[in-house]
Design an enzyme around this catalytic site. Structure first.
Site, PDB file in Angstrom:
ATOM      1  N   ALA A 132      -6.116   1.703   1.908  1.00  0.00           N
ATOM      2  CA  ALA A 132      -7.043   1.809   0.792  1.00  0.00           C
ATOM      3  C   ALA A 132      -6.864   0.644  -0.165  1.00  0.00           C
ATOM      4  O   ALA A 132      -5.796   0.045  -0.241  1.00  0.00           O
ATOM      5  CB  ALA A 132      -6.829   3.135   0.053  1.00  0.00           C
ATOM      6  N   SER A 133      -7.933   0.342  -0.898  1.00  0.00           N
ATOM      7  CA  SER A 133      -7.913  -0.715  -1.898  1.00  0.00           C
ATOM      8  C   SER A 133      -7.432  -2.017  -1.243  1.00  0.00           C
ATOM      9  O   SER A 133      -8.059  -2.505  -0.321  1.00  0.00           O
ATOM     10  CB  SER A 133      -7.040  -0.308  -3.090  1.00  0.00           C
ATOM     11  OG  SER A 133      -7.214  -1.191  -4.173  1.00  0.00           O
ATOM     12  N   GLY A 134      -6.309  -2.581  -1.694  1.00  0.00           N
ATOM     13  CA  GLY A 134      -5.805  -3.796  -1.071  1.00  0.00           C
ATOM     14  C   GLY A 134      -5.497  -3.604   0.403  1.00  0.00           C
ATOM     15  O   GLY A 134      -5.586  -4.549   1.197  1.00  0.00           O
ATOM     16  N   TYR A 137      -8.688  -4.224   1.856  1.00  0.00           N
ATOM     17  CA  TYR A 137      -9.037  -5.625   1.597  1.00  0.00           C
ATOM     18  C   TYR A 137      -8.501  -6.529   2.703  1.00  0.00           C
ATOM     19  O   TYR A 137      -9.224  -7.382   3.235  1.00  0.00           O
ATOM     20  CB  TYR A 137      -8.445  -6.019   0.242  1.00  0.00           C
ATOM     21  CG  TYR A 137      -8.911  -7.328  -0.337  1.00  0.00           C
ATOM     22  CD1 TYR A 137      -9.801  -7.366  -1.402  1.00  0.00           C
ATOM     23  CD2 TYR A 137      -8.420  -8.548   0.139  1.00  0.00           C
ATOM     24  CE1 TYR A 137     -10.205  -8.573  -1.974  1.00  0.00           C
ATOM     25  CE2 TYR A 137      -8.821  -9.749  -0.417  1.00  0.00           C
ATOM     26  CZ  TYR A 137      -9.715  -9.760  -1.465  1.00  0.00           C
ATOM     27  OH  TYR A 137     -10.112 -10.958  -2.018  1.00  0.00           O
TER      28      TYR A 137
END
Length: 283
Positions: A132-134, A137
């Site tokens: 999730a998130s980073g 990314y």
């Protein structure tokens, strides 16, 4: 500063002399220079499985002894990804992600090396419990993404802030401070006082810029329209099954499926047995 560059672009610049002529340089990683040894296995083609576990931070990987949290360092991860790109014996890579995200800059540095590796050989992402998130990314530009049905993924968004504890320290604990400051924004992340209006505006611009880059990476990597990405972004969290329906992952499955996809992309016949190497090497 004079210019902006990723680490690989800086290294490429070292290959040219001041008059533009190429130079023959031999680069040796500091730890390799110190140890005079390599953790790579000798001989033969193989598939590498690189684990990306923990909160993403700048610098080295490790752990937080107070929070019992694993840390995924951008410097260590970049070194591993770069070595795999340069290792001709590694024909495909599976990036196994189990990360809730972390530093935006560290995530961007890792993603850059992921892009460079994916340009050299097949790179398949396998999502574990959390990407999730980073953590998402760094996966966005992989050749293919495989998630478990219950993997927590997505969370395409940016959050920042700080705890302002100056009054608490002074009024309740009796602790006072005499800060010395040089520069208008030197106290931007000071824990002694909240953001003022100018600093808040600065942070909003910074967050909007990072969020825009996040959307662009996902749109390009997943081959989606930016508006389609925005519809599932905004920090919203999805299960792997939901992410599949939204186009954020390619299919559902575990590590074995990701390895099979990496072999297919590298055109390895099913009858050919190749060893798997697991990285990073244990300390």
């Amino acid at each position: 500063v004079d210019e902006l560059a990723y680490p690989d672009e800086f290294r490429d610049g070292l290959d040219e002399s001041t008059d533009g002529a190429p130079r023959d340089l031999q680069r040796v990683a500091f730890l390799d220079y110190a140890r005079d040894s390599s953790p790579r296995l000798p001989g033969g083609r193989r598939v590498a499985i690189l684990f990306a576990q923990g909160a993403i931070v700048r610098g080295d990987s490790g752990s937080d002894p107070f929070a019992s949290e694993r840390l995924l360092g951008s410097a260590d991860m970049a070194t591993e990804l770069r070595a795999l790109a340069e290792d001709d014996a590694v024909v495909a890579v599976v990036l196994r992600i189990d990360s809730p995200g972390g530093s935006a800059l560290a995530s961007d540095l890792i993603l850059r090396e992921v892009e460079l590796l994916a340009a050299e050989k097949p790179l398949v992402v396998s999502m574990s419990d959390v990407a999730a998130s980073g953590g998402y990314y760094i996966a966005a530009r992989a050749s293919r993404i495989v998630a478990e049905p219950a993997t927590i993924t997505g969370s395409i968004g940016v959050v920042t802030g700080k705890l302002a504890t100056g009054r608490f320290q002074e009024e309740l604990l009796g602790i006072t401070h005499d800060p010395l400051q040089r520069g208008a924004n030197a106290d931007l992340y000071s824990s002694l006082k909240p953001f003022d209006e100018r600093q808040t505006a600065l942070l909003r611009r910074r967050v909007d810029e990072i969020y825009g880059r996040f959307l662009e990476h996902v749109a390009a990597g997943r081959k989606l329209d930016r508006k389609a990405v925005e519809a599932v972004a905004g920090g919203r969290v999805w299960t792997g099954a939901d992410a599949l329906a939204a186009g954020l992952v390619d299919e559902l499955g575990g590590l074995d499926r990701a390895i099979a996809l990496a072999r297919e992309a590298a055109e390895i016949p099913p009858s050919e047995s190749l060893p798997l190497i697991y990285l990073p090497q244990p300390p």
